[in-house]
Design a protein around this motif. Structure first.
Motif, PDB file in Angstrom:
ATOM      1  N   ALA A  78      -1.517   3.711  12.438  1.00 16.31           N
ATOM      2  CA  ALA A  78      -1.648   3.865  10.940  1.00 16.31           C
ATOM      3  C   ALA A  78      -0.655   3.053  10.189  1.00 16.31           C
ATOM      4  O   ALA A  78      -0.954   2.485   9.375  1.00 16.31           O
ATOM      5  CB  ALA A  78      -1.526   5.243  10.700  1.00 16.31           C
ATOM      6  N   PHE A  79       0.591   3.250  10.684  1.00 20.54           N
ATOM      7  CA  PHE A  79       1.461   2.423   9.800  1.00 20.54           C
ATOM      8  C   PHE A  79       1.471   1.040  10.144  1.00 20.54           C
ATOM      9  O   PHE A  79       1.707   0.404   9.039  1.00 20.54           O
ATOM     10  CB  PHE A  79       3.078   2.857  10.497  1.00 20.54           C
ATOM     11  N   ASN A  80       1.182   0.426  11.290  1.00 22.75           N
ATOM     12  CA  ASN A  80       0.984  -0.799  11.335  1.00 22.75           C
ATOM     13  C   ASN A  80      -0.269  -1.466  10.632  1.00 22.75           C
ATOM     14  O   ASN A  80       0.057  -2.514   9.966  1.00 22.75           O
ATOM     15  CB  ASN A  80       0.498  -1.151  12.968  1.00 22.75           C
ATOM     16  N   LEU A 106       0.846  -1.332   0.033  1.00 22.03           N
ATOM     17  CA  LEU A 106       0.038   0.032   0.082  1.00 22.03           C
ATOM     18  C   LEU A 106       1.049   1.239   0.127  1.00 22.03           C
ATOM     19  O   LEU A 106       0.526   2.348  -0.578  1.00 22.03           O
ATOM     20  CB  LEU A 106      -0.884   0.040   1.081  1.00 22.03           C
ATOM     21  N   SER A 107       2.008   1.096   0.683  1.00 24.35           N
ATOM     22  CA  SER A 107       2.849   2.453   0.761  1.00 24.35           C
ATOM     23  C   SER A 107       3.287   2.769  -0.579  1.00 24.35           C
ATOM     24  O   SER A 107       3.321   3.825  -1.064  1.00 24.35           O
ATOM     25  CB  SER A 107       3.722   2.167   1.668  1.00 24.35           C
ATOM     26  N   ALA A 108       3.743   1.975  -1.424  1.00 25.69           N
ATOM     27  CA  ALA A 108       4.111   2.073  -2.837  1.00 25.69           C
ATOM     28  C   ALA A 108       3.184   2.307  -3.754  1.00 25.69           C
ATOM     29  O   ALA A 108       3.105   3.131  -4.756  1.00 25.69           O
ATOM     30  CB  ALA A 108       5.243   0.783  -3.312  1.00 25.69           C
ATOM     31  N   ALA A 109       1.944   1.519  -3.589  1.00 20.85           N
ATOM     32  CA  ALA A 109       0.811   1.964  -4.388  1.00 20.85           C
ATOM     33  C   ALA A 109       0.294   3.351  -4.429  1.00 20.85           C
ATOM     34  O   ALA A 109      -0.530   3.476  -5.424  1.00 20.85           O
ATOM     35  CB  ALA A 109      -0.178   0.723  -4.143  1.00 20.85           C
ATOM     36  N   LEU A 110       0.348   4.031  -3.365  1.00 17.71           N
ATOM     37  CA  LEU A 110      -0.383   5.138  -3.441  1.00 17.71           C
ATOM     38  C   LEU A 110       0.902   6.073  -2.753  1.00 17.71           C
ATOM     39  O   LEU A 110       0.735   6.578  -1.531  1.00 17.71           O
ATOM     40  CB  LEU A 110      -1.564   5.269  -2.545  1.00 17.71           C
ATOM     41  N   PRO A 111       1.771   6.602  -3.567  1.00 17.56           N
ATOM     42  CA  PRO A 111       2.868   7.495  -2.794  1.00 17.56           C
ATOM     43  C   PRO A 111       2.562   8.760  -2.237  1.00 17.56           C
ATOM     44  O   PRO A 111       3.210   8.995  -1.388  1.00 17.56           O
ATOM     45  CB  PRO A 111       4.029   7.394  -3.875  1.00 17.56           C
ATOM     46  N   GLU A 112       2.055   9.123  -2.840  1.00 18.08           N
ATOM     47  CA  GLU A 112       1.250  10.558  -2.218  1.00 18.08           C
ATOM     48  C   GLU A 112       0.802  10.496  -0.834  1.00 18.08           C
ATOM     49  O   GLU A 112       1.089  11.278   0.044  1.00 18.08           O
ATOM     50  CB  GLU A 112       0.509  11.522  -3.247  1.00 18.08           C
ATOM     51  N   TRP A 121      -0.264  11.381  19.833  1.00 16.15           N
ATOM     52  CA  TRP A 121       0.019  11.302  18.410  1.00 16.15           C
ATOM     53  C   TRP A 121       0.970  10.379  18.010  1.00 16.15           C
ATOM     54  O   TRP A 121       0.643   9.619  16.893  1.00 16.15           O
ATOM     55  CB  TRP A 121       0.233  12.913  17.937  1.00 16.15           C
ATOM     56  N   ALA A 122       2.009  10.230  18.758  1.00 17.94           N
ATOM     57  CA  ALA A 122       2.967   8.990  18.357  1.00 17.94           C
ATOM     58  C   ALA A 122       2.403   7.387  18.109  1.00 17.94           C
ATOM     59  O   ALA A 122       2.454   6.984  17.301  1.00 17.94           O
ATOM     60  CB  ALA A 122       4.102   8.834  19.379  1.00 17.94           C
ATOM     61  N   ALA A 123       1.369   7.418  19.094  1.00 18.05           N
ATOM     62  CA  ALA A 123       0.615   6.028  19.180  1.00 18.05           C
ATOM     63  C   ALA A 123      -0.425   5.998  18.108  1.00 18.05           C
ATOM     64  O   ALA A 123      -0.620   4.980  17.188  1.00 18.05           O
ATOM     65  CB  ALA A 123      -0.266   5.989  20.487  1.00 18.05           C
ATOM     66  N   THR A 124      -0.906   7.095  17.607  1.00 16.29           N
ATOM     67  CA  THR A 124      -2.006   7.261  16.608  1.00 16.29           C
ATOM     68  C   THR A 124      -1.004   7.072  15.211  1.00 16.29           C
ATOM     69  O   THR A 124      -1.658   6.238  14.356  1.00 16.29           O
ATOM     70  CB  THR A 124      -2.447   8.778  16.382  1.00 16.29           C
ATOM     71  N   VAL A 125       0.073   7.553  15.074  1.00 21.92           N
ATOM     72  CA  VAL A 125       0.770   7.508  13.885  1.00 21.92           C
ATOM     73  C   VAL A 125       1.169   5.975  13.646  1.00 21.92           C
ATOM     74  O   VAL A 125       1.248   5.427  12.337  1.00 21.92           O
ATOM     75  CB  VAL A 125       1.988   8.261  13.465  1.00 21.92           C
ATOM     76  N   ILE A 126       1.792   5.512  14.632  1.00 25.31           N
ATOM     77  CA  ILE A 126       2.216   4.131  14.313  1.00 25.31           C
ATOM     78  C   ILE A 126       1.226   3.028  14.346  1.00 25.31           C
ATOM     79  O   ILE A 126       1.321   2.096  13.568  1.00 25.31           O
ATOM     80  CB  ILE A 126       3.080   3.515  15.700  1.00 25.31           C
ATOM     81  N   LEU A 172       1.143  -5.163  19.690  1.00 26.20           N
ATOM     82  CA  LEU A 172      -0.526  -5.242  19.887  1.00 26.20           C
ATOM     83  C   LEU A 172      -1.078  -5.644  18.403  1.00 26.20           C
ATOM     84  O   LEU A 172      -2.085  -6.356  18.143  1.00 26.20           O
ATOM     85  CB  LEU A 172      -1.140  -4.217  20.480  1.00 26.20           C
ATOM     86  N   ASN A 173      -0.569  -4.977  17.499  1.00 25.08           N
ATOM     87  CA  ASN A 173      -1.077  -5.222  16.118  1.00 25.08           C
ATOM     88  C   ASN A 173      -0.706  -6.394  15.193  1.00 25.08           C
ATOM     89  O   ASN A 173      -0.976  -6.505  14.182  1.00 25.08           O
ATOM     90  CB  ASN A 173      -0.972  -3.623  15.404  1.00 25.08           C
ATOM     91  N   GLY A 174       0.483  -6.915  15.835  1.00 21.22           N
ATOM     92  CA  GLY A 174       1.048  -8.007  15.053  1.00 21.22           C
ATOM     93  C   GLY A 174       1.717  -7.490  13.769  1.00 21.22           C
ATOM     94  O   GLY A 174       2.053  -8.055  12.633  1.00 21.22           O
ATOM     95  N   CYS A 175       2.382  -6.315  13.736  1.00 16.71           N
ATOM     96  CA  CYS A 175       3.338  -5.793  12.393  1.00 16.71           C
ATOM     97  C   CYS A 175       4.625  -6.146  12.813  1.00 16.71           C
ATOM     98  O   CYS A 175       5.557  -5.276  13.607  1.00 16.71           O
ATOM     99  CB  CYS A 175       2.957  -4.275  12.474  1.00 16.71           C
TER     100      CYS A 175
END
Length: 154
Positions: free
Chosen positions: A137-139, A7-13, A130-135, A49-52
């Motif tokens: 999203a990345f997960n 997904l990160s490469a599929a929508l780079p913007e 915010w750090a928890a929120t961003v990670i 917790l997210n298994g990433c």
């Protein structure tokens, strides 16, 4: 493991936007006087917790580079059972757990909020949340994509 669209490469913007958000949050944490190791613990714990696997690997390596001990990284899976973490770290980890488990609990309990706001300034609390929120999203991107681990640097 099934190979999937990255997904990160599929929508780079969109990915660039989340990377920018990450940079803004990292800067806010530093400006608030938070130890970067605490932020890495937040990232590792949410990723556990997210298994990433990708994010666990990445942020464990980053934490080690900052001087974090292997023992404390491993013990994040049962952080509340030990005295290895400071009061601030425990508050950050409790907040991270609650925010990461929002789909199950649908709330950040008042005691978790009060614990965090009692040991952090408002600026620090905002940066941790915010750090928890961003990670998280990345997960979601990493887990959904089955993002492969990089080669072992050894």
């Amino acid at each position: 493991m099934t190979k999937r669209i990255q997904l990160s490469a599929a929508l780079p913007e969109a990915y660039k936007s989340i990377l920018h958000l990450h940079t803004v949050v990292e800067k806010a944490a530093a400006n608030a006087g938070l130890d970067q190791r605490l932020i890495e613990l937040v990232k590792i714990r949410a990723s556990m917790l997210n298994g990433c696997a990708y994010c666990i690997d990445l942020h464990s390596r980053d934490a080690r580079k900052l001087g974090e001990s292997e023992r404390r990284i491993i013990m994040l899976s049962a952080w509340w059972e030990t005295d290895l973490y400071t009061e601030q770290e425990r508050a950050a980890l409790a907040l991270t757990d609650a925010m990461t488990r929002l789909p199950q609990n649908q709330d950040v309990p008042d005691d978790v909020y009060q614990q965090a706001t009692s040991v952090f300034t408002e600026e620090q609390y905002v940066a941790v949340a915010w750090a928890a929120t961003v990670i998280n999203a990345f997960n979601r991107l990493g887990v959904t994509s089955h993002k492969p681990l990089p080669a072992d640097p050894r």
